[in-house]
Design a protein around this motif. Sequence first.
Motif, PDB file in Angstrom:
ATOM      1  N   GLN A  73      55.270  65.520 -21.153  1.00 17.68           N
ATOM      2  CA  GLN A  73      55.645  65.402 -19.987  1.00 17.68           C
ATOM      3  C   GLN A  73      54.614  63.998 -20.090  1.00 17.68           C
ATOM      4  OE1 GLN A  73      57.691  64.836 -18.192  1.00 17.68           O
ATOM      5  NE2 GLN A  73      57.444  63.815 -16.509  1.00 17.68           N
ATOM      6  N   LEU A  74      53.376  63.314 -20.871  1.00 16.74           N
ATOM      7  CA  LEU A  74      53.072  62.243 -20.966  1.00 16.74           C
ATOM      8  C   LEU A  74      53.899  61.483 -22.058  1.00 16.74           C
ATOM      9  CD1 LEU A  74      50.535  60.698 -20.306  1.00 16.74           C
ATOM     10  CD2 LEU A  74      49.319  60.907 -22.830  1.00 16.74           C
ATOM     11  N   CYS A  75      53.935  61.999 -23.213  1.00 15.86           N
ATOM     12  CA  CYS A  75      54.758  61.614 -24.445  1.00 15.86           C
ATOM     13  C   CYS A  75      56.139  61.295 -24.197  1.00 15.86           C
ATOM     14  CB  CYS A  75      55.219  62.037 -25.304  1.00 15.86           C
ATOM     15  SG  CYS A  75      53.279  62.788 -26.325  1.00 15.86           S
ATOM     16  N   ALA A  76      57.013  62.336 -23.210  1.00 16.90           N
ATOM     17  CA  ALA A  76      57.990  61.899 -22.534  1.00 16.90           C
ATOM     18  C   ALA A  76      58.179  60.866 -21.426  1.00 16.90           C
ATOM     19  CB  ALA A  76      59.199  62.882 -22.201  1.00 16.90           C
ATOM     20  N   LEU A  77      57.413  60.084 -20.975  1.00 15.16           N
ATOM     21  CA  LEU A  77      57.159  59.101 -19.986  1.00 15.16           C
ATOM     22  C   LEU A  77      57.948  57.781 -20.998  1.00 15.16           C
ATOM     23  CD1 LEU A  77      54.375  59.378 -17.468  1.00 15.16           C
ATOM     24  CD2 LEU A  77      57.093  59.471 -17.147  1.00 15.16           C
ATOM     25  N   GLU A  78      56.705  57.486 -22.288  1.00 22.28           N
ATOM     26  CA  GLU A  78      56.654  57.004 -23.025  1.00 22.28           C
ATOM     27  C   GLU A  78      58.688  56.294 -23.308  1.00 22.28           C
ATOM     28  OE1 GLU A  78      55.274  53.245 -25.226  1.00 22.28           O
ATOM     29  OE2 GLU A  78      54.212  55.351 -24.156  1.00 22.28           O
ATOM     30  N   GLY A  79      58.643  56.594 -23.674  1.00 21.55           N
ATOM     31  CA  GLY A  79      60.430  56.296 -24.172  1.00 21.55           C
ATOM     32  C   GLY A  79      61.032  56.520 -22.855  1.00 21.55           C
TER      33      GLY A  79
END
Length: 172
Positions: free
Chosen positions: A59-65
């Motif tokens: 979820q943290l990584c998905a927020l970036e893009g």
Amino acid sequence: MAKNSSKRGRAPAEKAPPVIKQTMAKPISTYTDQGQLRTLMENAKRMGREDVWRQAFDQLCALEGANQTDPLDRAFYRTLAAYEQLLTQKNRRATRASRTRLKLKSKGVVACLEDWARSKEAPESFDLLVAHGMVEMSGEQLVLTYPDRFTAEAIAGATARLATLTRAAPLN
């Protein structure tokens, strides 16, 4: 009196520790604050909940893009966030992929992925993601997921690099 004397001889029966039912306040997929997700990841790691850690990491990584409209760009920023988060864990301090971000700013997503896929040596991002079991987040995987956006040379390089993983995998 006989009753009391018989109780003295026995050791007290140990009770099993109570089972703590752990529930999440809200689904991890609804978190939009990076600080909360990092805290959740720390707590999950401390409690040995690898499944919760991985969901929070994703979820943290998905927020970036999340603000990217192009699916390839969104996936690339997710990969970049994963790489930077793993670098931060490895170095035990906040670490950004500065050279990648500079190339991204000057040449764009496709050029970054082309360079990664065509390089003779595996990029550090690939090695780090593979070491943590996140091959699906690698730039090479993105090249193969969106082959119409890349050169034949980049596709061949990505295919060859990913093929080394299957050859290196131990047989059961």
